[in-house]
Design an enzyme around this catalytic site. Structure first.
Site, mmCIF file in Angstrom:
data_model
loop_
_atom_site.group_PDB
_atom_site.id
_atom_site.type_symbol
_atom_site.label_atom_id
_atom_site.label_comp_id
_atom_site.label_asym_id
_atom_site.label_seq_id
_atom_site.Cartn_x
_atom_site.Cartn_y
_atom_site.Cartn_z
ATOM 1 N N GLY A 33 0.604 -1.386 -0.260
ATOM 2 C CA GLY A 33 0.275 0.524 0.184
ATOM 3 C C GLY A 33 0.910 1.623 -0.120
ATOM 4 N N HIS A 34 2.005 1.328 0.340
ATOM 5 C CA HIS A 34 2.950 2.552 0.190
ATOM 6 C C HIS A 34 4.200 2.384 -0.707
ATOM 7 C CE1 HIS A 34 5.611 5.456 2.243
ATOM 8 N NE2 HIS A 34 4.134 5.734 2.764
ATOM 9 N N PHE A 35 3.914 2.879 -2.315
ATOM 10 C CA PHE A 35 3.127 2.831 -2.707
ATOM 11 C C PHE A 35 2.610 1.541 -3.796
ATOM 12 C CE2 PHE A 35 4.437 6.299 -1.121
ATOM 13 C CZ PHE A 35 3.183 7.379 -0.256
#
EC number: 4.2.1.59
Length: 151
Positions: free
Chosen positions: A48-50
């Site tokens: 999720g990052h990224f």
């Protein structure tokens, strides 16, 4: 003094996915440490990052510095443990002057250099730096608290 992953796991309570030290290259108990974190695309935070441009979160770089500081703060001059890790908690309680100068990405090897500025039985202060290929990527002053879990 050097430590492999077994020696690190003997000294830190952290486990996957929060264990952020892979190897200790140099350690002077109570004074300083140089440790390594190999950054892999398989790290869970990259999901999720990224997704389109994976970057290691700066807060995890600071956490890696704090874990490195715990390793040398709780190791005595003979390489043994100063305290029982099952009965002692080590908390990151302050971060000053944190600067993130370059992104850390999959494939990087993070070199963590931490020096003690002040050590006491309850509060410790450190200066931490993180480098990739000899270039400074992050730095911060850390403050950690040591607490007995039996109180």
């Amino acid at each position: 003094m050097e430590l492999d992953i077994k020696g690190i796991m003997d000294r830190l309570p952290h486990r996957y996915p929060m264990l952020l030290i892979d190897r200790v290259l140099e350690m002077v108990p109570g004074k300083s440490i140089v440790a390594i974190k190999n950054v892999s695309i398989n790290e869970p935070f990259f999901t999720g990052h990224f997704p389109h441009h994976p970057v290691m979160p700066g807060v995890l770089i600071v956490e890696a510095m704090a874990q490195a500081s715990a390793l040398f703060s709780f190791t005595d001059e003979n390489g043994g443990l100063k305290c029982d890790g099952a009965k002692t908690a080590y908390y990151l309680v302050g971060i000053d002057g944190a600067r993130f100068r370059k992104p850390v990405v999959p494939g990087d090897q993070l070199r963590l250099e931490v020096e003690a500025e002040r050590l006491s039985r309850t509060i410790c202060k450190y200066q931490g730096r993180a480098l990739v290929d000899g270039q400074l990527v992050a730095e911060a002053k850390l403050m950690c608290a040591i607490r007995s879990l039996e109180e």
